[in-house]
Design an enzyme around this catalytic site. Sequence first.
Site, short mmCIF file in Angstrom:
data_model
loop_
_atom_site.label_atom_id
_atom_site.label_comp_id
_atom_site.label_asym_id
_atom_site.label_seq_id
_atom_site.Cartn_x
_atom_site.Cartn_y
_atom_site.Cartn_z
N GLU A 8 -1.87 -2.00 -8.45
CA GLU A 8 -3.11 -2.21 -7.69
C GLU A 8 -3.48 -0.91 -7.01
OE1 GLU A 8 -3.62 -2.71 -3.92
OE2 GLU A 8 -1.82 -1.49 -3.79
N SER A 12 0.83 -1.19 0.00
CA SER A 12 0.00 0.00 0.00
C SER A 12 0.87 1.26 0.00
CB SER A 12 -0.96 -0.04 1.21
OG SER A 12 -1.94 0.97 1.09
N HIS A 30 -4.73 -5.17 -1.77
CA HIS A 30 -5.60 -4.87 -0.64
C HIS A 30 -6.74 -5.87 -0.45
CE1 HIS A 30 -3.67 -0.88 -1.05
NE2 HIS A 30 -4.03 -0.69 0.19
#
Length: 292
Positions: free
Chosen positions: A201, A106, A266
Amino acid sequence: MKLAPGDLVAIVAPSGPVGAAALRRGVAILKGWGLRVRVAPHVAAVSGYLAGPDAARAADFTEAWTDPRVRGVLCARGGYGAQRMLDLIDWERLRQAGPKVFVGSSDITALHAALAHHLGQVTYFGPMPAGTALSRDRLTADTLHRALFTGLDALRAPAGEALVPGTARGVLHGGTITLLATSLGAPEGAPPAGDRIVFLEDVTEAPYRLDRSLTQLLRAGWFEGVTGIVLGSFVDCGPEEELRAMLTDRLGPLGVPILWGFPAGHGPTQLTLPFGVRAELSTATATLRFFG
């Protein structure tokens, strides 16, 4: 570099605040694998949406990396804030300390890029101790365990689908799209040279916002040298049909193989990806193979 039972790992919080209960669950898993775990001093700190002041987070990270007793540095969670501390890190000290095992995802995309840029360091984009996937999903935990202790030879996306079919080889890197876009112009924002496979992503970003970030990366020439693209999870990023159409529209003209649906990022399953190693992508088998 691999870990062994008895090794000491340090948990740091470069970005957002860390929940105590979630962190305890993650620490218990790591200890169950035979690791000794040390939590950095400011992991429990809270400064609004940050886990303590920038200087404190940078100091925790630097001290963990430069401690010769520490074999691995694991990020507790993402959130926001890693970029804010990059210029406060003494990269020469880290270089002299030598390589460590490093895991995060992330917002930690910024640290992956910085470690590659400053140290040429192989890193693991994977589940974090204070995240939910590590404690709730067996495949997530098993893959991280393999990455840390024995290494990864291949990973497969059971529901993977080719948006553009083909096979590609190159060094694997990438991360969260919005972090890659907001790193443009910074020292770590330039991609590695040579043939490369990019993993992408994101989370809670509408398709038009991801379009904007991808367009920025495309216009900046960031995709030059890309031989293949792996698309991970896009949790809460709008209707899948709209998202797939946008990604195909923006990335399809690159003319490289594109795999949709790789379970990393995620989502409920978060496979661990080794950034900085050579890989082969096959959309026919929805597989990434790693070399070295």
